[in-house]
Design an enzyme around this catalytic site. Structure first.
Site, PDB file in Angstrom:
ATOM      1  N   SER A 175       0.254   7.794   2.799  1.00  0.00           N
ATOM      2  CA  SER A 175       0.258   7.039   3.832  1.00  0.00           C
ATOM      3  C   SER A 175       1.497   6.079   3.959  1.00  0.00           C
ATOM      4  CB  SER A 175      -0.744   5.909   3.512  1.00  0.00           C
ATOM      5  OG  SER A 175      -1.251   5.129   4.429  1.00  0.00           O
ATOM      6  N   ARG A 245      -8.499  -7.336   5.750  1.00  0.00           N
ATOM      7  CA  ARG A 245      -8.923  -6.375   5.005  1.00  0.00           C
ATOM      8  C   ARG A 245     -10.116  -5.540   5.346  1.00  0.00           C
ATOM      9  NH1 ARG A 245      -7.083  -2.535   1.535  1.00  0.00           N
ATOM     10  NH2 ARG A 245      -8.506  -2.069  -0.190  1.00  0.00           N
ATOM     11  N   ASP A 344      -9.365  12.169   8.361  1.00  0.00           N
ATOM     12  CA  ASP A 344      -8.336  10.959   8.370  1.00  0.00           C
ATOM     13  C   ASP A 344      -8.030  10.658  10.027  1.00  0.00           C
ATOM     14  OD1 ASP A 344      -6.491   9.220   8.246  1.00  0.00           O
ATOM     15  OD2 ASP A 344      -4.940  10.370   6.976  1.00  0.00           O
ATOM     16  N   HIS A 377      -9.028   8.588   5.501  1.00  0.00           N
ATOM     17  CA  HIS A 377      -7.498   8.334   5.039  1.00  0.00           C
ATOM     18  C   HIS A 377      -7.417   8.203   3.622  1.00  0.00           C
ATOM     19  CE1 HIS A 377      -3.349   7.257   5.372  1.00  0.00           C
ATOM     20  NE2 HIS A 377      -3.729   6.149   4.854  1.00  0.00           N
ATOM     21  N   ASP A 378      -8.477   7.527   2.966  1.00  0.00           N
ATOM     22  CA  ASP A 378      -8.506   7.513   1.539  1.00  0.00           C
ATOM     23  C   ASP A 378      -8.486   8.467   0.708  1.00  0.00           C
ATOM     24  OD1 ASP A 378      -7.926   4.474   1.611  1.00  0.00           O
ATOM     25  OD2 ASP A 378      -9.955   3.999   0.920  1.00  0.00           O
TER      26      ASP A 378
END
Length: 415
Positions: A175, A245, A344, A377-378
């Site tokens: 990232s 967040r 992602d 993405h994680d």
């Protein structure tokens, strides 16, 4: 070469040997940070200068006598120098990439000396907005200078100088960390033998900049923000940071992953299954996001969030070459490994393929893997066998080229 010094005011553990002590097979062991102070002014992209700063670092493995086996791991938005192992002061605090770095792991610390650096502006030990500004005796707050990815690379280079590392065997990151690795390859080509870029992008899309702006507005409009000087008011803009967040967390997950985890499952539905017809938590996904937001707001600094998301926005190496990414990457002499993940949507595979095409145009050696994974993405943080096999194979190739096939004997490396 810049000569840093350990901060004598820090606790004794800050002066402990840098190399982690393995406690079990597969674990980087119990680790403690070291704090390096650099007194040489750091010129910043904004035109400002930071006159002295500290960086928190952790290391794993042993630096060989030739200083050729060093790997720099660059962290993403809310991570830190604590890449692997278990924190000496908190046995529940396991490094954010512990499944990747350690003895026998894809980045094998029996062979490699791995450095994790907490970036400037962060809130985990390095100088940042919550640190004391020596000119005022008060926290920097909103006066802390805006930083860029390139500024971080310049600061990290001084850590390499401290260890006498002229050239990293690899610089890697996922990232935002991947952006730093890419910047290393461009701005310090002679110091990077291999560049590993995972789930990253050569620039943010308008959509991503938009997500960052909404998150920043949530923080800035929180009544407890006080223009960024909330430290003096004894407040924390927790509501805004929590919402920021929550927004970010949604972008880290795929639609399929969220559907599988939560679907439309209700949170304590009425006995007859009817809706509650209110604005409190109705669905499990709402409860999850609120929990993630509130937890984050208890340990992260709001000014740091603003600073790091703006650094994300500004990263665009091709801006200086009229949008020509191949020209921007032309200075790089490293070999490259790029990895992307099929679901992602924050930094989709096409962005990695764009980098691959630019590198191939320049004749750079490139290995590319697109992993079919449902986690969005994680996924770059997760223990996926196919993903880890790709990274492991790449680092085994580096080890063969450097003659690192055996474990490096400890020599008591210290800061």
């Amino acid at each position: 070469m810049t000569n840093p010094v350990l901060n004598p005011a820090l606790p004794a553990m800050a002066a402990a040997p840098v190399a982690a002590t393995p406690s079990a097979v597969g674990s980087a062991g119990i680790v403690a940070p070291v704090f390096l102070r650099f007194d040489e002014p750091l010129p910043l992209a904004s035109g400002q200068t930071l006159n002295g700063y500290e960086l928190a670092i952790e290391t794993y493995g042993t630096l060989n006598a030739q200083r050729t086996n060093a790997v720099l791991v660059c962290h993403a938005l809310n991570a830190s120098h604590h890449v692997a192992g278990v924190s000496a002061d908190n046995p529940k605090d396991v490094g954010w990439w512990d499944n990747m770095v350690g003895p026998g792991k894809p980045v094998d610390t029996n062979r490699y000396f791995v450095i994790g650096v907490n970036n400037l502006g962060s809130c985990f030990g390095s100088t940042g907005p919550a640190s004391i500004n020596p000119a005022t005796g008060r926290p920097w707050g909103a006066a802390f200078p805006v930083l860029t990815v390139e500024d971080w690379v310049r600061a990290q280079a001084r850590v390499a100088d401290h260890f006498g590392i002229e050239r990293f065997a690899a610089v890697m990151g996922g990232s935002l960390g991947g952006m730093q690795a890419l910047s290393w390859a461009i701005t310090c080509p002679q110091r990077v033998a291999n560049c590993v870029v995972v789930a990253s992008t050569p620039r943010l899309s308008a959509q991503n900049i938009g997500f960052n702006e909404v998150a920043r507005r949530a923080i800035i409009t929180d009544p407890d923000f006080h223009g960024g000087d909330y430290y003096a008011h004894g407040t924390v803009p927790g509501r805004g940071l929590s919402v920021a967040r929550m927004i970010g967390h949604i972008t880290y997950l795929s639609d399929d992953d969220m559907a599988e985890k939560f679907g439309r499952t209700r949170r304590e539905p009425a006995a007859d299954g009817a809706y509650r017809y209110g604005y409190d938590v109705e669905f499990e996904v709402e409860s999850y996001l609120r929990y993630q937001g509130e937890k984050f707001s208890r340990y992260f600094d709001a000014n740091t969030y603003l600073l790091i998301t703006r650094a994300l926005d500004y990263f665009d190496p091709a801006r200086a070459t009229g949008g020509d990414l191949a020209r921007a990457l032309a200075p790089a002499t490293a070999d490259f490994l790029l990895v992307s993940f099929s679901t992602d949507w924050r930094f989709p595979p096409e962005r990695s393929r764009e980098m691959v095409r630019a590198l191939l145009k320049n004749g750079s050696p490139v290995t590319y893997a697109e992993i079919d994974a449902p986690h969005g993405h994680d996924a770059f943080l997760l223990d996926d066998a196919r993903y880890h096999a790709v990274v492991r194979g790449y680092y085994e190739r580096i080890a063969r080229e450097l003659g690192l096939n055996g474990a490096v004997a400890p020599e008591g490396n210290s800061a």
